[in-house]
Design a protein around this motif. Sequence first.
Motif, PDB file in Angstrom:
ATOM      1  N   THR A 194       6.064  -2.215  -4.541  1.00  0.00           N
ATOM      2  CA  THR A 194       5.951  -0.777  -4.279  1.00  0.00           C
ATOM      3  C   THR A 194       6.459  -0.023  -5.499  1.00  0.00           C
ATOM      4  N   GLU A 196       8.797   3.370  -6.355  1.00  0.00           N
ATOM      5  CA  GLU A 196       9.714   4.373  -5.818  1.00  0.00           C
ATOM      6  C   GLU A 196      10.477   5.004  -6.982  1.00  0.00           C
ATOM      7  N   ASN A 229       0.496  -2.887  -3.051  1.00  0.00           N
ATOM      8  CA  ASN A 229       0.850  -2.255  -1.782  1.00  0.00           C
ATOM      9  C   ASN A 229      -0.180  -1.162  -1.468  1.00  0.00           C
ATOM     10  N   ASP A 231      -0.332   0.735   1.039  1.00  0.00           N
ATOM     11  CA  ASP A 231       0.275   1.914   1.664  1.00  0.00           C
ATOM     12  C   ASP A 231       0.899   2.855   0.635  1.00  0.00           C
ATOM     13  N   SER A 232       1.083   2.390  -0.588  1.00  0.00           N
ATOM     14  CA  SER A 232       1.787   3.167  -1.604  1.00  0.00           C
ATOM     15  C   SER A 232       0.916   4.297  -2.149  1.00  0.00           C
ATOM     16  N   SER A 234       0.911   5.196  -5.002  1.00  0.00           N
ATOM     17  CA  SER A 234       0.564   4.775  -6.361  1.00  0.00           C
ATOM     18  C   SER A 234      -0.513   3.694  -6.386  1.00  0.00           C
ATOM     19  N   HIS A 294      10.676  -3.190   6.253  1.00  0.00           N
ATOM     20  CA  HIS A 294      10.362  -3.351   4.825  1.00  0.00           C
ATOM     21  C   HIS A 294      10.131  -4.817   4.477  1.00  0.00           C
TER      22      HIS A 294
END
Length: 486
Positions: A194, A196, A229, A231-232, A234, A294
């Motif tokens: 991910t 962040e 990922n 869902d990210s 990015s 997570h």
Amino acid sequence: MTEPLWTLEAVAAAAGARLDGEPRPITGLSIDTRTLKVGDLFCAIRGEARDGHDFVRDALGLGAGAALVAEERAAEFAGLGPLVLAPAAGDDPVLAAMGGLAAASRARSTARIVAVTGSVGKTGTKEALRHVLAAQGPTHASVASYNNHWGVPLTLGRMPAASRYGVFEVGMNHAGEIAPLTRLIRPEVAVVTTVEPVHIEHFRSIDGIADAKGEIFAGLEPGGVAILNRDSPSFERLKAHALASRAGRVIGFGEHPEADVRAERIVLRPDLSIVDASVLGVPVTYQLGTPGRHTALNSLAVMAVVRALGADLALAALSLAQLKPPAGRGERTRLALPGGDALLVDESYNANPASVRAALATLAGVAVTGGGRRIAVLGDMLELGPEALRLHRDLAGPVVEHGIDLVFTAGPMMHELFEALPTARRGREAPTSADLVEAVVEAVRHGDAVMVKGSNSTRMGRIVEALKARYGSGAADPTRSAAQPG
């Protein structure tokens, strides 16, 4: 007899170095005399605080098979044991020589190689991959978080030639740090867990962090697989990096309806998770021996890697049930207090806003009994740039949302969180973790569940050790803990 990891002749040839002394078999590599084993090659790299050359005499005296030293320092160690003399190269000749050895190790290997990076979850994902792949063949993986400019060459140099799988963690603080490491590793599969706002003080935006993580595809072998990922936010940016590389395929994982490896259902329990997933169209249900949403989502990346490597998916699913969180990353310990037990959750290895929120959510899932409380002990989160104080304050929302009863904080930035909390949820605050130890130790009572987390340099682990020392310790046993899962 076990085959040696290297011969000294091979080390010298790979490192572009000269051998001085009688050749011996090398059974391992070390940069630290505290963990050095007999037969290791001691590599005298220059650290931030000390120069490894200061410990060469100790290393050879402890039974090192040889020492890799800068050629210009050779005279200091004459007659002490075999030496591999690294020629002048850049700021650290020994580190450059280790790079040559790492490249030679990768060149000789027939192992299937995976590289893992990400702002959060890369070490846990790497450990999960080590766990599941080790059940299917000899597997070599990074120790702890050996993911930087010396950790990656050291890990590669340690890889036995007979390894079937290799799993490497890759980290960064600045742009440009991942690319040279992934070119050494040359992975067939590259994972980004991910993106962040971690190390955000070194970047203009989170897009900059995504670009830096996307460097992992620079070393991808032709036709390799990029695992991202889905869902990210990015995802598309990282996908563009992957498609600009030599990747032959991009696999997305997550809960997104378009994810190739998709969680259809996640059942969260205090000490484990159950995942119903579709892995590239194959339905798989498995139990995960580590709690938290997570970790359940990152287990999808593990299953994606297994499928990409052509390994046994069913065996991997069975292996995940035996996975346990390591120290500093969710390890659970039973504390024996007067009147009953408490539960210690050790998340002290590192911290950022995303991982703290995840840890609070996991703590919320621990059922406490007999008047027990959920207690969070939090240290400063570092490298967050100008938004650092706000990011600390914003944790007050998750604390309340997840029903955390009491919060202890260490550090000037966590002071912002402490002040933002409702008075009833304030435990104690202190300038450092050392100043907080006694308050936490004295506050814990039977039935409590205590989670400790903070960035590495805040040394929150000292609070974990103090709790274990005062109340004894043992593997958490849900059948005996007063903080028993429901």
